[in-house]
Each structure stands twice: as C-alpha cells, then as structure tokens.
Design a protein around this motif. Structure first.
Motif, mmCIF file in Angstrom:
data_model
loop_
_atom_site.group_PDB
_atom_site.id
_atom_site.type_symbol
_atom_site.label_atom_id
_atom_site.label_comp_id
_atom_site.label_asym_id
_atom_site.label_seq_id
_atom_site.Cartn_x
_atom_site.Cartn_y
_atom_site.Cartn_z
ATOM 1 N N LYS A 72 -18.918 -25.844 -22.492
ATOM 2 C CA LYS A 72 -20.511 -25.593 -21.756
ATOM 3 C C LYS A 72 -20.513 -26.840 -19.736
ATOM 4 C CE LYS A 72 -25.049 -27.677 -21.332
ATOM 5 N NZ LYS A 72 -24.847 -28.607 -19.211
ATOM 6 N N ARG A 73 -18.660 -27.552 -19.921
ATOM 7 C CA ARG A 73 -18.517 -28.969 -19.256
ATOM 8 C C ARG A 73 -17.735 -28.057 -17.921
ATOM 9 N NH1 ARG A 73 -17.828 -34.462 -17.765
ATOM 10 N NH2 ARG A 73 -19.752 -35.079 -19.651
ATOM 11 N N GLN A 74 -16.775 -27.424 -19.557
ATOM 12 C CA GLN A 74 -16.006 -26.636 -18.621
ATOM 13 C C GLN A 74 -16.252 -25.395 -17.158
ATOM 14 O OE1 GLN A 74 -12.348 -24.917 -20.845
ATOM 15 N NE2 GLN A 74 -12.330 -22.977 -19.491
ATOM 16 N N ASN A 75 -17.285 -23.949 -18.195
ATOM 17 C CA ASN A 75 -18.467 -23.321 -17.472
ATOM 18 C C ASN A 75 -18.554 -23.930 -15.745
ATOM 19 O OD1 ASN A 75 -17.461 -21.373 -19.107
ATOM 20 N ND2 ASN A 75 -19.421 -21.740 -20.437
ATOM 21 N N ASP A 76 -19.091 -25.880 -16.216
ATOM 22 C CA ASP A 76 -19.909 -26.407 -15.476
ATOM 23 C C ASP A 76 -19.158 -26.738 -14.346
ATOM 24 O OD1 ASP A 76 -22.337 -27.281 -14.399
ATOM 25 O OD2 ASP A 76 -21.559 -29.549 -14.635
ATOM 26 N N LEU A 77 -17.736 -26.674 -14.689
ATOM 27 C CA LEU A 77 -16.432 -27.393 -13.852
ATOM 28 C C LEU A 77 -16.534 -25.992 -12.802
ATOM 29 C CD1 LEU A 77 -14.613 -29.582 -15.874
ATOM 30 C CD2 LEU A 77 -15.700 -29.757 -12.879
ATOM 31 N N VAL A 78 -16.290 -24.612 -12.988
ATOM 32 C CA VAL A 78 -16.167 -23.610 -12.709
ATOM 33 C C VAL A 78 -17.034 -22.840 -11.836
ATOM 34 C CG1 VAL A 78 -16.319 -21.294 -12.796
ATOM 35 C CG2 VAL A 78 -14.887 -22.346 -14.913
ATOM 36 N N ALA A 79 -18.539 -23.032 -11.892
ATOM 37 C CA ALA A 79 -19.641 -23.565 -11.639
ATOM 38 C C ALA A 79 -19.571 -24.490 -9.749
ATOM 39 C CB ALA A 79 -20.793 -23.389 -11.372
ATOM 40 N N ARG A 80 -18.840 -25.286 -9.959
ATOM 41 C CA ARG A 80 -19.270 -25.999 -9.398
ATOM 42 C C ARG A 80 -17.843 -26.398 -7.933
ATOM 43 N NH1 ARG A 80 -18.881 -32.083 -11.042
ATOM 44 N NH2 ARG A 80 -18.759 -30.603 -13.726
ATOM 45 N N LEU A 81 -16.812 -25.542 -8.811
ATOM 46 C CA LEU A 81 -15.701 -26.158 -8.065
ATOM 47 C C LEU A 81 -15.502 -24.563 -7.245
ATOM 48 C CD1 LEU A 81 -14.657 -28.565 -9.633
ATOM 49 C CD2 LEU A 81 -12.504 -27.396 -9.768
ATOM 50 N N PHE A 82 -15.535 -22.958 -7.803
ATOM 51 C CA PHE A 82 -15.849 -21.899 -7.494
ATOM 52 C C PHE A 82 -16.876 -21.287 -6.476
ATOM 53 C CE2 PHE A 82 -12.021 -22.276 -10.087
ATOM 54 C CZ PHE A 82 -11.275 -21.307 -9.226
ATOM 55 N N GLY A 83 -17.604 -22.205 -6.987
ATOM 56 C CA GLY A 83 -19.751 -21.616 -6.059
ATOM 57 C C GLY A 83 -19.865 -19.990 -7.192
#
Length: 239
Positions: free
Chosen positions: A197-208
């Motif tokens: 879940k944290r990795q998916n959240d990082l993807v959302a933050r770093l890639f929009g």
C-alpha cells in the motif's frame, strides 16, 4: 623563514628537473638534499640525512598506489617530517583521499599553476590540508554539487511528503530487496500488505495521474531523479 631541507621523490626526469627549477627560482629557503626515483632510493636517502619536507609523487614506476604506502610509512617512521604530495593523478580523486588518510599534509596537482612557494611555506609552517588552485577548484565543484543535491533532496522530501519509512522502502527497493525482505527488517514495522500500500501511495505521489505500468524499478528511478535517493548513500539497514 629559515632554511629547510627537502627530498624530492619523482621518477620522471623531465618533471624532476622542472620541480628543481621551481625550488631554485621561487623557494630559495629550500635546500634540496636529494632526489629519489623510487621507494628504495628514498629510504636510503633518509638513512643518510633526514629532511624537513618530502615532496612526493604518487605514481612511481607505473604504480599509482606506491606513493600512498610511502606516505603512510613516512608518517610512522618520521612523524616530524612534512609530506607534500605533488602528483599528476588529476582525475583519481579516491587516491587523494587515500593519501590524506595516510597522513599527507597537502596535495598539489601538476596542472594549472603547479607548485608555488605559498603551498610549500604553508606546509612548513604546520598547516594541514594544503592544496594548490587546481585541486581547490575540483574540491569546490564537488562541494557545490553536494550542497545543491542536498537542497534538492530536502525540497523533494517536503514537496512529496516523504517520511523515514518511505525513504527506507525506496532505498531497499533500489538495493534489490523484495517486499517480504523489507517487511522482515527490524526498522520497518509493517507487514507485506502495508508495504504494498505504501509503495502504491509513493507511485501516486511521485508520478501523479500518469502512473500506468509503474513498477518498483521505475519508482526507484524516479526517486533518484528527484534526489530523494542518493547513490552515494545507498546502504541497507541492519537486519
């Protein structure tokens, strides 16, 4: 300044001649009591007459490391003798670090303004970390780059709301850890599902919004691009 004794260690005759000319013309306080082309010759000279300063080339006989070994031995056997490195190793920065760790008082590169009276007198007066202009410029370039990288990292951490666990996850993904391996780290108090879940959240933050097909490798690459991760500080936590 009072007279002082110098031994020059240099295996290229033309460069030795040029160095002797520098002392003769610009540093009359120095008395050259001997020159050596290799380590063996140096130790023989030192048995006969101890100098105040050894001007030491790093590359002797095709080796780039023998000068470091000589410097380390000089520090042990003759701690009162000053050692100033005068080297043509203008790109091997690791070698500079090694010889400073070995106890050299300073380094002058054989480029630009070469060796001047100022560097020699600074060493003889007891100063440490004495450098000539060419190496100072290289040090400044590295320092400037390091400072700017740190600024970019801090900006990214704030802009993308990166906490210590985000950084730890990204760093271990960059080191090739699987999610299971990361979950087993003592410093990572999350299960595999929470890490996913944290990795998916990082993807959302770093890639929009444009995050189609973003895997762990692309996520880590993005973290390097944004200076969240530093290739020079990529060490795993203790398990």
């Amino acid at each position: 300044m009072e007279k002082f004794k110098v031994i020059i260690v240099e295996d290229v005759k033309l460069e030795l001649k040029g160095t002797e000319e520098i002392f003769r013309n610009d540093i009359p306080e120095a008395e050259i009591i001997g020159t050596a082309q290799n380590e063996h010759d140096l130790w023989l000279l030192l048995k006969e007459n101890e100098p105040d300063l050894v001007l030491l080339d790093l590359g002797l006989g095709g080796s780039t490391t023998v000068g470091v070994d000589i410097c380390r031995t000089l520090r042990k056997r003759y701690p009162q003798v000053h050692v100033l490195i005068f080297t043509g190793e203008i790109l091997n920065e690791k070698l500079w670090v090694d010889v400073l760790d070995a106890g050299a008082d300073g380094i002058c590169l054989k480029s630009g303004e070469l060796l001047t009276k100022g560097e020699v007198m600074n060493v003889m007066s007891g100063k440490k970390m004495v450098f000539n202009q060419p190496i100072l410029e290289k040090i400044l370039q590295r320092f400037r780059r390091s400072v700017l990288d740190d600024v970019k990292r801090q900006e990214s951490i704030l802009d993308y709301d990166i906490d210590e666990y985000d950084e730890r996850l990204l760093r271990h993904l960059a080191l090739g850890y699987t999610k299971d391996m990361i979950a087993n780290l003592r410093s990572m108090p999350f299960g595999v599902k929470s890490i996913e879940k944290r990795q998916n959240d990082l993807v959302a933050r770093l890639f929009g919004e444009d995050r189609t097909g973003i895997n762990a490798t692309r996520l880590v690459t993005r973290a390097f691009e944004l200076h969240i991760l530093n290739i020079d500080n990529l060490e795993p936590d203790e398990d």
